[in-house]
Scaffold this active site. Structure first.
Site, short mmCIF file in Angstrom:
data_model
loop_
_atom_site.label_atom_id
_atom_site.label_comp_id
_atom_site.label_asym_id
_atom_site.label_seq_id
_atom_site.Cartn_x
_atom_site.Cartn_y
_atom_site.Cartn_z
N ASP A 14 1.15 41.23 -9.02
CA ASP A 14 0.74 40.47 -9.92
C ASP A 14 1.65 40.07 -11.38
O ASP A 14 2.43 40.98 -11.60
CB ASP A 14 -0.80 41.04 -10.76
CG ASP A 14 -1.77 40.83 -9.65
OD1 ASP A 14 -1.50 40.52 -8.46
OD2 ASP A 14 -3.04 41.16 -9.98
N ASP A 15 1.32 39.11 -12.11
CA ASP A 15 1.96 38.62 -13.28
C ASP A 15 3.34 38.42 -13.60
O ASP A 15 3.78 37.91 -14.30
CB ASP A 15 1.82 39.98 -14.42
CG ASP A 15 0.25 40.51 -14.49
OD1 ASP A 15 -0.62 39.72 -13.95
OD2 ASP A 15 0.15 41.39 -15.04
N HIS A 65 -2.67 33.26 -10.43
CA HIS A 65 -2.91 34.31 -11.13
C HIS A 65 -3.17 33.81 -12.65
O HIS A 65 -3.21 34.42 -13.60
CB HIS A 65 -2.20 35.58 -11.08
CG HIS A 65 -2.67 36.58 -11.81
ND1 HIS A 65 -3.97 37.17 -11.39
CD2 HIS A 65 -2.13 37.62 -12.78
CE1 HIS A 65 -4.06 38.21 -12.17
NE2 HIS A 65 -2.70 38.52 -12.83
N TYR A 105 -7.25 40.99 -14.54
CA TYR A 105 -8.23 42.16 -14.69
C TYR A 105 -9.31 42.21 -13.90
O TYR A 105 -10.09 43.20 -13.64
CB TYR A 105 -8.84 42.09 -16.32
CG TYR A 105 -7.91 41.65 -17.19
CD1 TYR A 105 -6.95 42.53 -17.56
CD2 TYR A 105 -8.00 40.34 -18.02
CE1 TYR A 105 -6.00 42.02 -18.63
CE2 TYR A 105 -7.11 40.11 -19.04
CZ TYR A 105 -6.18 40.88 -19.11
OH TYR A 105 -5.12 40.37 -20.23
N HIS A 161 2.48 45.64 -9.87
CA HIS A 161 2.91 44.67 -10.66
C HIS A 161 4.50 44.37 -10.86
O HIS A 161 5.19 45.28 -11.08
CB HIS A 161 2.48 44.91 -12.19
CG HIS A 161 0.91 44.77 -12.41
ND1 HIS A 161 0.23 46.02 -11.97
CD2 HIS A 161 -0.07 44.02 -12.82
CE1 HIS A 161 -1.28 45.58 -12.16
NE2 HIS A 161 -1.22 44.55 -12.63
#
Length: 191
Positions: A14-15, A65, A105, A161
């Protein structure tokens, strides 16, 4: 939603993308011949289209995302829609028709779920959180923490991440440990 049981593992990140750490993560995955799914933030994807292109060329899944990583449960339906659509503009070609979404989250409610469905996405959460972002699990304590959870499950969707140096630096040892379990690293298209 969880994939079918079986000793399957899905690595998800993610991210990103991040200018140096994501390529390092991609290098490790390439060495191990593993394809992962990257839940990217739209504004980061806008900065690094070459990294998104590389993900696709190397067979990874690219997924949505949001654009700015807000807690979607605090937003109006219109703002939630905007977060997904701005990102989709950046990654539509990379994503193709396998439209996966992960709420920042993991925060979602009926309103979020309705917009996600309306835009043709499936929400994908996780059942293994490596907590690779947490100060308490640095520099590499997240490896053992994630490994123990994978070992305890038939099917794992692993949250990492690609924006953290600890993830880029220790992903290789995490994958090596998991490979000893004789699991199958499943293809992104089956997530």
């Amino acid at each position: 939603e969880m994939p079918a049981a079986g000793n399957n593992i899905y690595l998800t990140f993610d991210d990103g993308p991040h200018i140096t750490r994501t390529p390092k993560v991609l290098d490790v995955l390439a060495r191990h011949d593993i394809r992962a799914t990257f839940f990217v933030i739209g504004k980061n994807a806008a900065f690094y289209p070459a990294i998104i292109k590389r993900m696709v060329e190397e067979g990874h899944g690219v997924a949505n995302h949001t654009y700015r990583h807000p807690n979607l449960t605090t937003l109006t339906s219109a703002k939630i829609r905007e977060e997904l659509q701005l990102t989709e503009k950046r990654i539509a070609a990379a994503m193709g028709d396998h439209k996966l979404f992960r709420p920042p989250y993991g925060a979602h409610n009926a309103k979020v779920d309705a917009v996600v469905a309306e835009l043709g996405y499936r929400s994908i959460l996780w059942n293994v959180d490596t907590v690779d972002w947490s100060k308490a699990f640095q520099p590499d304590r997240w490896v053992a923490h994630g490994f123990e959870q994978v070992k305890a499950r038939k099917s794992s969707v692993v949250l990492n991440h690609d924006i953290h140096s600890s993830t880029a630096n220790n992903l290789d040892s995490f994958i090596r440990r998991i490979k000893e379990l004789r699991v199958t690293f499943a293809e992104p298209k089956t997530l």
